[in-house]
Design an enzyme around this catalytic site. Structure first.
Site, mmCIF file in Angstrom:
data_model
loop_
_atom_site.group_PDB
_atom_site.id
_atom_site.type_symbol
_atom_site.label_atom_id
_atom_site.label_comp_id
_atom_site.label_asym_id
_atom_site.label_seq_id
_atom_site.Cartn_x
_atom_site.Cartn_y
_atom_site.Cartn_z
ATOM 1 C CB ALA A 37 -22.255 -3.009 3.982
ATOM 2 C CB THR A 50 -21.152 -1.157 -0.108
ATOM 3 O OG1 THR A 50 -21.478 -2.498 0.318
ATOM 4 C CG2 THR A 50 -22.130 -0.710 -1.193
ATOM 5 C CB CYS A 75 -20.911 4.202 -2.326
ATOM 6 S SG CYS A 75 -22.252 4.750 -1.230
ATOM 7 C CB CYS A 92 -27.163 1.026 -0.686
ATOM 8 S SG CYS A 92 -26.218 0.150 -1.933
ATOM 9 C CG ASP A 105 -14.647 -0.787 -4.225
ATOM 10 O OD1 ASP A 105 -15.639 -1.319 -3.683
ATOM 11 O OD2 ASP A 105 -14.267 0.366 -3.955
ATOM 12 C CD GLU A 125 -2.520 1.673 0.158
ATOM 13 O OE1 GLU A 125 -2.307 2.789 -0.357
ATOM 14 O OE2 GLU A 125 -3.334 0.855 -0.295
#
Length: 402
Positions: A313, A311, A165, A345, A302, A39
């Site tokens: 979640a 998302t 999202c 969402c 993603d 990262e």
């Protein structure tokens, strides 16, 4: 002189965002010792708050941590960007040319915002009434534009294809309209919402609720449509109706744009991309999250080509599956854990009002709190989004506890 040996790690994780950190933390709690995480960024964002920043309901600093703060103890943090993966040799090459090998690979680099995907958008961003909550430095600018507006035309757009999202392009329109209603200027502002889908939302019960929301605010909705060009100097957006092929040029005073999105190029151009994904997302079994062609590779978040919304979640449910299946593989057992496509969402429809859409692969509602009717606008759900979910994220998910 003997060249230095190529570093090897039992598990290599690409990406230190939500998915990468959550998986790393869970692996450490399970006792895995040899984990390397690639990262390059020194900052870590809780991105779901950016919509509330753009709507004037949260400070940007509430969404920010340093990457060092969220990195699980015992994980080897390699502050470099991945540039290529060769699954045949189990190697990852970094942007600096460094190479490392892995026993298992977890791909969680997120996606790439394609600001150049709409002609004129990249150059117009940040001035002339154009903003986007998909960039943290511009989210406060969105609020300034909304706060200052008294009359004119406001356009809110969403591109074709999967975006992170999926409700965010709509939520900022509702927050803006609610602010203008309370200021008594909503009637003087023409608000247009441009959506590529054939309905307001994929789950019918929430689509009906959002239809009522746009009626309440008098928002004009353009379905099956998207912005295909932008002239920042003239303040004109070209909207194409994909159902008819017709185009419409709209002069705007405020434009909130969501860019097209795709997998990072080094993945989309490589052997791990799903040929069925025009956006280059990584191929993954929809239940085990394992790559069908290279079983030592997993993808989540993603970047994974899964038929569900992108998302945080979803990641919260994907991460335990990836970790369980990684551990099974390390023990010589088949992948047995399954992901059912759960995603969530939070649909903010007004200041202090929110619907909470939770559903699975089959678009069946999958409420976490079945005793609450989250298909109706609720104040408690707004407080959950603003205060509860960030705490769950930083103190639960990223610690491998939730």
């Amino acid at each position: 002189m003997t060249p230095p040996a190529t570093p090897h790690h039992q598990i290599v994780i690409v990406g230190g965002g939500t998915a990468g950190i959550t998986v790393a933390a869970r692996l450490r709690r399970a006792g895995v010792r040899d984990i390397a995480l690639l990262e390059p960024s020194e900052t870590h964002w809780y991105q779901p708050l950016w919509t509330l920043v753009g709507g004037g309901q949260a400070p940007l600093r509430a969404a920010l941590r340093t990457e060092a703060e969220v990195m699980p103890p015992g994980v080897r943090w390699l502050r470099e960007r991945a540039a290529a993966v060769d699954p045949a040799t189990r190697t990852v090459t970094t942007a600096s040319g460094r190479t490392l090998t892995y026993g298992r690979l977890v791909l969680a680099p997120g996606l790439q915002l394609d600001w150049d995907g709409v002609p004129g958008l990249a150059t117009a961003l940040g001035h002339g009434g154009v903003s986007s909550n998909y960039r943290p430095d511009l989210a406060p600018h969105t609020w300034e534009l909304i706060r200052r507006m008294r009359r004119g035309t406001a356009v809110f757009t969403m591109p074709s294809g999967p975006v992170k999202c999926g409700g965010a392009p709509q939520k900022i329109a509702y927050l803006a309209a609610d602010h203008w209603r309370k200021r008594g200027v909503l009637g003087a502002i023409r608000t247009i919402l441009v959506l590529p889908e054939s309905a307001m939302f994929k789950v019918p019960v929430f689509s009906r609720a959002l239809e009522e929301t746009v009626r309440r605010y008098g928002i004009e909705v353009r379905l099956r449509s998207e912005m295909t060009a932008l002239d920042g100097a003239a303040r004109e957006a070209v909207i194409t109706d994909h159902a008819t092929g017709a185009t419409e040029t709209i002069r705007y005073d405020l434009l909130h744009a969501v860019p097209p999105q795709r997998a990072p190029e080094w993945l989309s151009d490589g052997p791990l991309a799903d040929p069925d994904s025009p956006y280059g997302y990584v191929k993954a079994d929809r239940e085990t999250l394992q790559h069908p062609d290279f079983p030592e590779v997993f993808a989540l978040g993603d970047v994974a080509n899964l038929p569900t919304s992108k998302t945080g979640a979803a990641i919260r449910k994907q991460a335990p599956v990836v970790v369980a299946n990684l551990l099974s593989g390390l023990r010589g057992r088949p992948a047995a854990a399954r992901y059912d496509g759960y995603t969530s969402c939070p649909l903010v429809t007004a200041r202090h009002k929110m619907l909470l859409a939770e559903f699975d692969y089959d678009l069946r509602p999958a409420p976490s709190l079945p005793f609450l009717d989250t298909t109706r606008e609720r104040t408690d759900m707004w407080f959950l989004k603003r205060y509860g979910l960030p705490q769950l994220y930083f103190k639960g998910m990223l610690k491998g506890l939730a």
